[in-house]
Design an enzyme around this catalytic site. Structure first.
Site, mmCIF file in Angstrom:
data_model
loop_
_atom_site.group_PDB
_atom_site.id
_atom_site.type_symbol
_atom_site.label_atom_id
_atom_site.label_comp_id
_atom_site.label_asym_id
_atom_site.label_seq_id
_atom_site.Cartn_x
_atom_site.Cartn_y
_atom_site.Cartn_z
ATOM 1 N N ARG A 276 5.575 7.361 12.567
ATOM 2 C CA ARG A 276 4.641 6.265 12.294
ATOM 3 C C ARG A 276 5.455 5.007 12.021
ATOM 4 N NH1 ARG A 276 1.776 4.581 6.900
ATOM 5 N NH2 ARG A 276 0.556 2.883 7.755
ATOM 6 N N HIS B 129 0.964 -3.990 9.177
ATOM 7 C CA HIS B 129 1.550 -3.541 7.916
ATOM 8 C C HIS B 129 2.055 -4.790 7.183
ATOM 9 C CE1 HIS B 129 3.193 0.311 5.897
ATOM 10 N NE2 HIS B 129 3.404 -0.683 5.046
ATOM 11 N N GLU C 280 -3.377 -0.116 4.346
ATOM 12 C CA GLU C 280 -3.721 -0.466 2.971
ATOM 13 C C GLU C 280 -4.326 -1.859 2.816
ATOM 14 O OE1 GLU C 280 -0.373 0.235 0.391
ATOM 15 O OE2 GLU C 280 -0.305 2.368 0.871
ATOM 16 N N ASN D 124 -2.813 7.239 2.244
ATOM 17 C CA ASN D 124 -1.525 7.103 1.554
ATOM 18 C C ASN D 124 -1.746 7.500 0.103
ATOM 19 O OD1 ASN D 124 -0.577 6.054 3.923
ATOM 20 N ND2 ASN D 124 -0.194 3.983 3.136
ATOM 21 N N TYR E 118 0.195 8.159 -3.555
ATOM 22 C CA TYR E 118 1.410 8.108 -4.376
ATOM 23 C C TYR E 118 1.167 8.602 -5.797
ATOM 24 C CZ TYR E 118 3.841 5.685 -0.662
ATOM 25 O OH TYR E 118 4.427 5.389 0.543
ATOM 26 N N GLU F 261 1.205 8.494 4.319
ATOM 27 C CA GLU F 261 2.348 8.175 3.448
ATOM 28 C C GLU F 261 2.264 9.006 2.180
ATOM 29 O OE1 GLU F 261 3.204 4.072 2.339
ATOM 30 O OE2 GLU F 261 2.605 3.403 4.347
HETATM 31 C C1 BGC Z 1 3.218 0.862 1.558
HETATM 32 C C2 BGC Z 1 4.683 0.874 1.894
HETATM 33 C C3 BGC Z 1 5.495 0.892 0.612
HETATM 34 C C4 BGC Z 1 5.150 2.162 -0.139
HETATM 35 C C5 BGC Z 1 5.927 2.371 -1.425
HETATM 36 C C6 BGC Z 1 2.827 1.738 0.417
HETATM 37 O O1 BGC Z 1 1.969 1.017 -0.399
HETATM 38 O O2 BGC Z 1 2.445 1.105 2.691
HETATM 39 O O3 BGC Z 1 4.967 -0.222 2.696
HETATM 40 O O4 BGC Z 1 6.853 0.782 0.833
HETATM 41 O O5 BGC Z 1 3.794 2.139 -0.471
HETATM 42 O O6 BGC Z 1 5.618 1.396 -2.366
#
Ligand code: BGC
Length: 452
Positions: free
Chosen positions: A72, A116, A161, A289, A291, A359
């Site tokens: 990607r 992006h 995002e 995505n 995290y 992600e």
């Molecule tokens: C984004 C990336 C970023 C990653 C880590 C995501 O929000 O798509 O570009 O590097 O998080 O912060």
């Protein structure tokens, strides 16, 4: 994971390419923003980054040796259309053409993100995402890219995002273009989604058989305590962060409570009849995505005190919970949040399209090209959570992309945080695979079919 599951790694143009003034590329809002004193923690920019504009062959070699099915990456709009619209820069398209050819030759499936975050500066000068014209230009740009790459690229991600592009870029001002506006940020969010809808339409018209999705950053918002005030705060956060995007994109109206949340900030007058039909056109997949989870606490003083009110304040504070491990960036490590995200989507949206985790990753602050046990544990934990979700809920989970293939320019944090499976020595551009890369490679090579 099911047969056909796609294993991949992800990057983005401004974070890796460098070569910002080469072969006719126009300026983007990140070129401008990074020059603003204090905008980036270490005062750096993406001017050179990983130099992938020149070293892309190395990146493709790394992907091939890793054994992933897919890569990607994003196309930089200002490389293709230096002014955002109008004249097409063939040399810019040539770069992606070569990259796509090289990927296809090695049997690596390209997943192309069209946006992006690197809006052409000329479009920002004309109002940026605050104005509807930008959405129209985005759809035209999508058609240009599909016209050149669409004979080999099937998988398209319109936006990465839109929450971050709009809220962090136009309300908080921590990202380009660095604005702190309430109404402008909400207009930007809406116009990004209109642009998404227009791009879906343009891609379908350009290429029959294209598979099209959008990538959203989703975080479960959990109340910091059981109090009614914190529960209400978590709900507000969920509306702003998640459902402002998932509801319209998945064919609903904006969620109940949305207009009330922003009362006093915006009259939402940028909406037009027909927008929701455009935004909610059926998708082939949703990119997620993930995290971290957000632990939301009510923050009444910030809400009530005009002096402390940011352009955008919904009266919520994100707090850290005792006992929850955190990454070097202070982000809570909670793989269960990925489970909650995926199962929550399935519960809320019975017609949910197939999902890719586009992600998921962890940053380290130390400049270490070798041992990264925390990354291996992070990936293993999140894959297990994703697999559990796919077993427990009707989620058609099709793939997982690690963020990121390479250490790269981490936006306002500069080059400090390193997310890569591959270490990058920035002064020389040398790439060194980390232990996590070897770990993943071994598992991918041991697959029978598409199983670990
Ligand atoms: C984004 C990336 C970023 C990653 C880590 C995501 O929000 O798509 O570009 O590097 O998080 O912060």
């Amino acid at each position: 994971m099911p047969d056909g599951f796609v294993w991949g790694a992800a990057t983005a143009a401004y974070q890796i390419e460098g070569a910002v003034a080469e072969d006719g590329r126009g300026a983007s809002i990140w070129d401008t923003f990074t020059r603003r004193p204090g905008a980036v923690a270490d005062g750096t920019s993406g001017e050179v980054a990983c130099d992938s504009y020149h070293r892309w062959r190395d990146d493709v070699d790394l992907l091939e040796k890793l054994g992933v099915d897919a890569y990607r990456f994003s196309v930089a709009w200002p490389r293709v259309l230096p002014a955002g619209h109008g004249t097409v820069n063939r040399a810019g398209l040539d770069y992606y053409d070569r990259l796509v050819d090289a990927l296809c030759e090695r049997g690596i499936r390209p997943f192309v993100t069209l946006y992006h975050w690197d809006l052409p500066q000329a479009l920002e000068d004309a109002g940026g995402w605050r104005v509807r014209d930008t959405a129209d230009h985005f759809a035209d740009y999508a058609a240009v890219v599909a016209g050149r790459l669409g004979d080999r690229v099937q998988d398209w991600i319109t936006l990465n995002e839109p929450y971050v592009s709009s809220m962090v870029g136009y309300a908080e001002g921590r990202h380009a273009p660095g604005a702190t506006e309430g109404h402008g940020a909400l207009a930007a969010a809406h116009h990004l989604l209109v642009g998404h809808g227009g791009a879906v339409r343009a891609l379908r018209a350009a290429r029959a058989g294209a598979r099209i999705g959008i990538t959203l950053n989703l975080s479960p918002a959990v109340p910091a305590t059981g109090s009614a005030a914190d529960r209400a705060a978590a709900h507000r956060m969920d509306l702003m962060l998640n459902r402002q995007f998932t509801d319209p994109v998945l064919g609903r109206t904006y969620p109940d409570g949305f207009a009330e949340l922003y009362a006093g900030v915006s009259d939402l007058s940028f909406r037009r009849d027909g927008d929701l039909e455009l935004i909610g056109a059926p998708l082939d997949f949703l990119g997620v995505n993930y995290y971290y989870r957000i632990h939301a606490a009510d923050a009444p003083r910030e809400r009530d005190d005009p002096a402390r009110r940011s352009a955008f304040d919904i009266g919520v504070r994100s707090v850290t919970r005792e006992g929850v491990p955190v990454t070097d960036l202070g982000w809570p490590i909670e793989p269960h949040g990925l489970y909650e995200t995926l199962t929550g989507l399935a519960q809320r949206y019975p017609d949910l399209p197939p999902v890719y985790v586009t992600e998921n990753g962890i940053a380290q602050l130390r400049d270490d090209p070798d041992a990264d046990p925390e990354r291996i544990a992070f990936v293993a934990g999140h894959l297990a959570a994703a697999a559990r979700a796919a077993a427990d809920a009707p989620v058609d989970l099709r793939g997982y992309f690690y963020w990121s293939l390479l250490d790269n320019f981490e936006w306002a944090r500069g080059y400090g945080p390193r997310f890569g499976l591959v270490h990058v020595d920035y002064p020389t551009g040398t790439r060194t695979p980390r232990a996590s890369y070897h770990w993943l490679r071994e598992r991918l090579s041991g697959r029978t079919g598409n199983r670990f």
